[in-house]
Design a protein around this motif. Sequence first.
Motif, PDB file in Angstrom:
ATOM      1  N   LEU A  90       0.832  -1.197   0.000  1.00 50.88           N
ATOM      2  CA  LEU A  90       0.000   0.000   0.000  1.00 50.88           C
ATOM      3  C   LEU A  90       0.869   1.250   0.000  1.00 50.88           C
ATOM      4  CD1 LEU A  90      -2.735   1.393   0.160  1.00 50.88           C
ATOM      5  CD2 LEU A  90      -2.693   1.039   2.649  1.00 50.88           C
ATOM      6  N   ARG A  91       1.959   1.208   0.762  1.00 54.11           N
ATOM      7  CA  ARG A  91       2.867   2.359   0.786  1.00 54.11           C
ATOM      8  C   ARG A  91       3.430   2.636  -0.600  1.00 54.11           C
ATOM      9  NH1 ARG A  91       6.850   0.925   4.548  1.00 54.11           N
ATOM     10  NH2 ARG A  91       8.059  -0.042   2.894  1.00 54.11           N
ATOM     11  N   ALA A  92       3.846   1.593  -1.317  1.00 54.26           N
ATOM     12  CA  ALA A  92       4.409   1.789  -2.645  1.00 54.26           C
ATOM     13  C   ALA A  92       3.380   2.402  -3.594  1.00 54.26           C
ATOM     14  CB  ALA A  92       4.914   0.458  -3.195  1.00 54.26           C
ATOM     15  N   ALA A  93       2.143   1.901  -3.536  1.00 57.75           N
ATOM     16  CA  ALA A  93       1.108   2.429  -4.424  1.00 57.75           C
ATOM     17  C   ALA A  93       0.815   3.899  -4.123  1.00 57.75           C
ATOM     18  CB  ALA A  93      -0.162   1.590  -4.294  1.00 57.75           C
ATOM     19  N   LEU A  94       0.727   4.246  -2.851  1.00 61.18           N
ATOM     20  CA  LEU A  94       0.435   5.639  -2.488  1.00 61.18           C
ATOM     21  C   LEU A  94       1.632   6.551  -2.720  1.00 61.18           C
ATOM     22  CD1 LEU A  94      -1.853   5.168   0.608  1.00 61.18           C
ATOM     23  CD2 LEU A  94      -2.381   6.542  -1.412  1.00 61.18           C
ATOM     24  N   ASP A  95       2.836   6.031  -2.550  1.00 60.38           N
ATOM     25  CA  ASP A  95       4.026   6.803  -2.904  1.00 60.38           C
ATOM     26  C   ASP A  95       3.943   7.258  -4.359  1.00 60.38           C
ATOM     27  OD1 ASP A  95       5.446   6.827  -0.511  1.00 60.38           O
ATOM     28  OD2 ASP A  95       6.673   5.077  -1.028  1.00 60.38           O
ATOM     29  N   GLU A  96       3.718   6.303  -5.225  1.00 54.87           N
ATOM     30  CA  GLU A  96       3.719   6.595  -6.656  1.00 54.87           C
ATOM     31  C   GLU A  96       2.537   7.462  -7.062  1.00 54.87           C
ATOM     32  OE1 GLU A  96       6.147   5.947  -8.449  1.00 54.87           O
ATOM     33  OE2 GLU A  96       7.222   4.251  -7.596  1.00 54.87           O
ATOM     34  N   PRO A 114      13.312   5.004   1.190  1.00 53.34           N
ATOM     35  CA  PRO A 114      13.352   5.728  -0.085  1.00 53.34           C
ATOM     36  C   PRO A 114      12.512   5.042  -1.156  1.00 53.34           C
ATOM     37  CG  PRO A 114      15.348   4.469   0.214  1.00 53.34           C
ATOM     38  CD  PRO A 114      14.572   4.332   1.486  1.00 53.34           C
ATOM     39  N   PHE A 115      12.193   5.777  -2.200  1.00 51.60           N
ATOM     40  CA  PHE A 115      11.529   5.185  -3.355  1.00 51.60           C
ATOM     41  C   PHE A 115      11.881   6.001  -4.587  1.00 51.60           C
ATOM     42  CE2 PHE A 115       8.612   8.612  -2.702  1.00 51.60           C
ATOM     43  CZ  PHE A 115       7.919   8.793  -3.890  1.00 51.60           C
ATOM     44  N   THR A 116      11.663   5.399  -5.734  1.00 50.94           N
ATOM     45  CA  THR A 116      11.908   6.076  -7.010  1.00 50.94           C
ATOM     46  C   THR A 116      10.583   6.216  -7.739  1.00 50.94           C
ATOM     47  OG1 THR A 116      14.115   5.127  -7.173  1.00 50.94           O
ATOM     48  CG2 THR A 116      13.135   5.978  -9.199  1.00 50.94           C
ATOM     49  N   PRO A 117      10.185   7.419  -8.106  1.00 52.10           N
ATOM     50  CA  PRO A 117       8.887   7.596  -8.763  1.00 52.10           C
ATOM     51  C   PRO A 117       8.861   6.997 -10.165  1.00 52.10           C
ATOM     52  CG  PRO A 117      10.095   9.660  -8.737  1.00 52.10           C
ATOM     53  CD  PRO A 117      10.888   8.698  -7.911  1.00 52.10           C
ATOM     54  N   THR A 118       7.778   6.318 -10.473  1.00 50.71           N
ATOM     55  CA  THR A 118       7.586   5.751 -11.802  1.00 50.71           C
ATOM     56  C   THR A 118       7.275   6.830 -12.824  1.00 50.71           C
ATOM     57  OG1 THR A 118       6.817   3.650 -10.896  1.00 50.71           O
ATOM     58  CG2 THR A 118       6.159   4.154 -13.150  1.00 50.71           C
ATOM     59  N   THR A 140      -2.196   7.330 -17.048  1.00 47.70           N
ATOM     60  CA  THR A 140      -2.536   5.904 -17.051  1.00 47.70           C
ATOM     61  C   THR A 140      -1.772   5.155 -15.970  1.00 47.70           C
ATOM     62  OG1 THR A 140      -3.045   5.932 -19.418  1.00 47.70           O
ATOM     63  CG2 THR A 140      -2.509   3.799 -18.446  1.00 47.70           C
ATOM     64  N   ALA A 141      -0.485   5.464 -15.827  1.00 48.32           N
ATOM     65  CA  ALA A 141       0.323   4.821 -14.781  1.00 48.32           C
ATOM     66  C   ALA A 141      -0.189   5.191 -13.395  1.00 48.32           C
ATOM     67  CB  ALA A 141       1.788   5.225 -14.934  1.00 48.32           C
ATOM     68  N   ARG A 144      -3.332   3.287 -12.453  1.00 44.57           N
ATOM     69  CA  ARG A 144      -3.075   1.917 -11.997  1.00 44.57           C
ATOM     70  C   ARG A 144      -2.699   1.901 -10.519  1.00 44.57           C
ATOM     71  NH1 ARG A 144      -0.586   1.157 -17.246  1.00 44.57           N
ATOM     72  NH2 ARG A 144       1.465   1.597 -16.336  1.00 44.57           N
ATOM     73  N   PHE A 145      -1.871   2.849 -10.100  1.00 41.50           N
ATOM     74  CA  PHE A 145      -1.509   2.926  -8.681  1.00 41.50           C
ATOM     75  C   PHE A 145      -2.717   3.280  -7.819  1.00 41.50           C
ATOM     76  CE2 PHE A 145       2.811   3.785 -10.500  1.00 41.50           C
ATOM     77  CZ  PHE A 145       3.408   2.640  -9.999  1.00 41.50           C
ATOM     78  N   TRP A 146      -3.583   4.143  -8.333  1.00 44.17           N
ATOM     79  CA  TRP A 146      -4.769   4.533  -7.561  1.00 44.17           C
ATOM     80  C   TRP A 146      -5.705   3.331  -7.373  1.00 44.17           C
ATOM     81  CZ3 TRP A 146      -6.743   6.944  -3.912  1.00 44.17           C
ATOM     82  CH2 TRP A 146      -8.113   7.221  -3.800  1.00 44.17           C
ATOM     83  N   THR A 147      -5.880   2.511  -8.382  1.00 43.30           N
ATOM     84  CA  THR A 147      -6.753   1.346  -8.227  1.00 43.30           C
ATOM     85  C   THR A 147      -6.202   0.385  -7.177  1.00 43.30           C
ATOM     86  OG1 THR A 147      -5.672   0.185 -10.073  1.00 43.30           O
ATOM     87  CG2 THR A 147      -7.603   1.504 -10.597  1.00 43.30           C
ATOM     88  N   ARG A 148      -4.898   0.356  -7.009  1.00 38.86           N
ATOM     89  CA  ARG A 148      -4.300  -0.474  -5.963  1.00 38.86           C
ATOM     90  C   ARG A 148      -4.418   0.164  -4.592  1.00 38.86           C
ATOM     91  NH1 ARG A 148       1.583  -1.201  -8.222  1.00 38.86           N
ATOM     92  NH2 ARG A 148       1.939  -1.542  -5.993  1.00 38.86           N
ATOM     93  N   ALA A 149      -4.385   1.491  -4.536  1.00 37.32           N
ATOM     94  CA  ALA A 149      -4.330   2.199  -3.256  1.00 37.32           C
ATOM     95  C   ALA A 149      -5.699   2.507  -2.676  1.00 37.32           C
ATOM     96  CB  ALA A 149      -3.550   3.504  -3.430  1.00 37.32           C
TER      97      ALA A 149
END
Length: 203
Positions: A90-96, A114-118, A140-141, A144-149
């Motif tokens: 969930l953290r990765a999806a909301l990060d992006e 840390p994270f790297t933005p897609t 679009t990218a 996809r993250f929003w549908t996961r988050a």
Amino acid sequence: MGLCMEILIVDCAYIEATPPELRADLVETAAFGSDDARQPGLPEGWTWPEAGNRPWYARYEFRNSLTSYKSHFWAGERWGKLRKFVRPGLRAALDEFSAPLFWGEYNWEFADPPFTPTVPGRENRWCSETMLWLLPEDVTALHRFWTRAESGLPSLREPFEQHVAQPTGQVKDFASFAALVTEWGEVVSEAAGRGWGIIGLKC
């Protein structure tokens, strides 16, 4: 953070078909009106143009922010502190998903963890006062993250209230944080459904 921002979703192909010297005026008129001044009394939420041709843009007014960027800044501050208490997926999806609007260009490099933005930062091609520039493929990218988050957002209430709720700032409690994130999801979903981009202009 005294900046204000107008959000547009736009048909990039329509703008690209306009002569290059006219594109900036086209976008700025869509955002601010023909006199380059903010129109008083614009409704919160969506404003669609009244035009005989097919619509090529819409303006989104974030509720309770009066176009101010402060709410987005404070949402980023809260998320920066909250994210280490959130499960990794969930953290990765909301990060992006939140990076373009809440984190800005430079904050993620200091994130813990840390994270790297897609979705990369884009060079502005049309307007000199652009704060946010997302091409259709970026949208679009993000969608996809929003549908996961989206489904995991309610699970953030407890850690938010326990660790990051504050009596100061534009985003003090979980309800205001979740509302702003959900609104961004609404903007991204509408643009993605149309195959459009998103532009945020300084005002």
